[in-house]
Design a protein around this motif. Structure first.
Motif, PDB file in Angstrom:
ATOM      1  N   TRP A 271       0.837  -1.210   0.000  1.00  0.00           N
ATOM      2  CA  TRP A 271       0.000   0.000   0.000  1.00  0.00           C
ATOM      3  C   TRP A 271       0.871   1.259   0.000  1.00  0.00           C
ATOM      4  CZ3 TRP A 271      -0.378   3.505   4.276  1.00  0.00           C
ATOM      5  CH2 TRP A 271      -1.249   4.561   4.071  1.00  0.00           C
ATOM      6  N   ASN A 274       2.547   1.638  -3.531  1.00  0.00           N
ATOM      7  CA  ASN A 274       1.704   1.940  -4.677  1.00  0.00           C
ATOM      8  C   ASN A 274       0.755   3.115  -4.487  1.00  0.00           C
ATOM      9  OD1 ASN A 274       2.080  -0.218  -6.900  1.00  0.00           O
ATOM     10  ND2 ASN A 274       2.044  -1.413  -5.017  1.00  0.00           N
ATOM     11  N   GLU A 275       0.542   3.543  -3.248  1.00  0.00           N
ATOM     12  CA  GLU A 275      -0.394   4.637  -3.016  1.00  0.00           C
ATOM     13  C   GLU A 275       0.251   5.892  -2.445  1.00  0.00           C
ATOM     14  OE1 GLU A 275      -3.412   4.340  -4.198  1.00  0.00           O
ATOM     15  OE2 GLU A 275      -2.936   2.288  -4.780  1.00  0.00           O
ATOM     16  N   ASP A 279       4.826   7.043  -8.600  1.00  0.00           N
ATOM     17  CA  ASP A 279       4.536   5.822  -9.361  1.00  0.00           C
ATOM     18  C   ASP A 279       5.729   5.333 -10.180  1.00  0.00           C
ATOM     19  OD1 ASP A 279       4.496   7.760 -11.331  1.00  0.00           O
ATOM     20  OD2 ASP A 279       2.370   7.510 -11.830  1.00  0.00           O
ATOM     21  N   ASN A 286       7.373  -2.974  -8.063  1.00  0.00           N
ATOM     22  CA  ASN A 286       6.446  -4.027  -8.485  1.00  0.00           C
ATOM     23  C   ASN A 286       7.107  -4.989  -9.473  1.00  0.00           C
ATOM     24  OD1 ASN A 286       4.441  -2.913  -6.915  1.00  0.00           O
ATOM     25  ND2 ASN A 286       3.467  -1.813  -8.607  1.00  0.00           N
ATOM     26  N   ARG A 293      -0.485  -3.444  -8.753  1.00  0.00           N
ATOM     27  CA  ARG A 293      -1.603  -2.853  -8.018  1.00  0.00           C
ATOM     28  C   ARG A 293      -2.843  -3.733  -8.209  1.00  0.00           C
ATOM     29  NH1 ARG A 293      -3.120   2.930  -9.327  1.00  0.00           N
ATOM     30  NH2 ARG A 293      -3.783   3.049  -7.146  1.00  0.00           N
ATOM     31  N   GLY A 311      -7.610   2.964  -4.607  1.00  0.00           N
ATOM     32  CA  GLY A 311      -6.495   2.038  -4.479  1.00  0.00           C
ATOM     33  C   GLY A 311      -6.240   1.627  -3.045  1.00  0.00           C
ATOM     34  N   TYR A 315      -6.391  -2.329  -1.061  1.00  0.00           N
ATOM     35  CA  TYR A 315      -5.382  -2.957  -0.208  1.00  0.00           C
ATOM     36  C   TYR A 315      -5.904  -3.243   1.204  1.00  0.00           C
ATOM     37  CZ  TYR A 315      -1.532  -2.277  -3.500  1.00  0.00           C
ATOM     38  OH  TYR A 315      -0.704  -2.359  -4.587  1.00  0.00           O
TER      39      TYR A 315
END
Length: 398
Positions: A271, A274-275, A279, A286, A293, A311, A315
């Motif tokens: 989390w 990716n949040e 990015d 990733n 994601r 998003g 998660y």
């Protein structure tokens, strides 16, 4: 008057009100739990926005401008970079679209370098506007317009809206709030911009499909209701409606149909990656870890934006929404701690942060490198101004 908290509160409040018009038949009804969460977050931001306003941090301060030299060097440098991108792409995107030449906006730009060009160009455009408001120099205004045109030439509506939004918040700070004259000019300007936004969208889809200019296809794709079709509102404005409200519909779909895995340390780490991280960093993490994601539940059609929160729900469920909401509240505090309010780049950074918070209704702008990474430049340049005199000269500062 203008600060990030107010921008968030106003954006989500407007989106909620527009959602209630029911102009799209694709949208599900918002659940009481989600409405309650959004309303609480709006109230919290408006209250903190009032406190931020009383602190005086958003007060306009003039830059100490060196009138003997205009910052042509950076503009020329950026023009060279944009020219390199056009050569790499085989033409100028706007011209290619108008001439119906083959063009895919997803492939435009020199890999890796494109991120720097877009983010630094946007940051510098906003700085130039601050410099213009401080100096009222026509030469600076010309440079601002020249840099602003880049977003039009590459046919990037998002970049154009971000730059105009940040400029508008700077202008409101300069004018110390709204006046009847600003409202009288501002409302027609917003209407024109939204119409232009829809016209560009229709123009691009017509180019991609090889069909004449018409809004019928997008009205059908967006599920335009009879209430909208019979309202007399020009169909170009349906683009703005969809872009503003479809993220709420997607958030509702995700909350209603997605079942997040139980919280664990690896889930929380993913989390954060990716949040919260940029990015361009999370994509590499990733790739190395073999994760991606989580897929989010969406309404039918090509509408893949789902607010800053969707998003996080994928998660961690409701805990993810609450954690993200708390982090969002802390972001302006972090900026103030990292960047001195006396920095010549502070108001530029604040205008960028205003834009980030304004567009959180659309997507997670915290992780979106194209916008959030722009905040890195004020931090680096503030340190540069204090240590290297040539940095001041390049930016025409005393």
């Amino acid at each position: 008057m203008v600060n990030p908290y107010f921008c968030y509160g106003i954006a989500f409040m407007v989106a909620l009100l527009m959602y209630m018009t029911g102009w799209s038949e694709l949208y599900p009804a918002l659940s009481p739990a989600l409405i309650s969460f959004l309303v609480v977050s709006i109230i919290a931001h408006l209250l903190l926005g009032l406190r931020f306003r009383l602190s005086g941090l958003a007060k306009f301060t003039k830059l100490q401008f060196d009138a003997s030299r205009a910052p042509w060097f950076v503009t020329v440098f950026l023009c060279c970079l944009w020219s390199a991108e056009f050569i790499y792409a085989g033409g100028i995107p706007l011209v290619m679209i108008l001439l119906r030449m083959p063009y895919d906006y997803k492939l435009f730009g020199i890999p890796t370098l494109h991120v720097f060009i877009v983010t630094f160009s946007s940051f510098y455009t906003i700085f130039l506007f601050h410099l213009y408001l401080s100096s009222r120099s026509r030469q600076i205004l010309f440079l601002y317009g020249l840099n602003l045109i880049a977003a039009i030439l590459i046919f990037n509506r998002g970049m154009l809206l971000f730059n105009l939004s940040a400029s508008a918040t700077l202008f409101l700070a300069y004018k110390e709030g709204l006046s009847s004259r600003i409202i009288g000019w501002g409302i027609p300007a917003i209407i024109v911009i939204l119409f232009f936004f829809g016209m560009l969208g229709t123009l691009r889809t017509a180019h991609e499909s090889g069909t004449p200019y018409t809004n019928d296809g997008f009205l059908q794709t967006g599920g335009a209701s009879n209430a909208f079709r019979n309202s007399g509102i020009p169909p170009e404005f349906f683009w703005a409606y969809i872009y503003t409200t479809s993220p709420l519909a997607n958030l509702q779909q995700n909350v209603a149909r997605n079942e997040p895995a139980p919280a664990s340390f690896p889930t929380i780490a993913r989390w954060l990656s990716n949040e919260v991280f940029f990015d361009f960093i999370s994509k590499r993490i990733n790739y190395l870890t073999g994760h991606a994601r989580p897929e989010q539940k969406m309404i039918p059609g090509p509408f893949n934006a789902a607010t800053v929160y969707s998003g996080s729900y994928s998660y961690l469920g409701w805990a993810g929404l609450i954690a993200m909401a708390i982090f969002i509240l802390m972001v302006p505090v972090i900026l103030v701690k990292l960047l001195p309010t006396g920095s010549p780049f502070f108001l530029t950074a604040l205008a960028l942060l205003n834009t980030m918070f304004l567009f959180m209704i659309f997507e997670n702008t915290i992780r979106f490198t194209g916008l959030s990474f722009q905040l890195v430049y004020p931090l680096l340049l503030d340190a540069g101004v204090r240590r290297f005199p040539w940095v001041k000269r390049i930016f025409s500062l005393r």
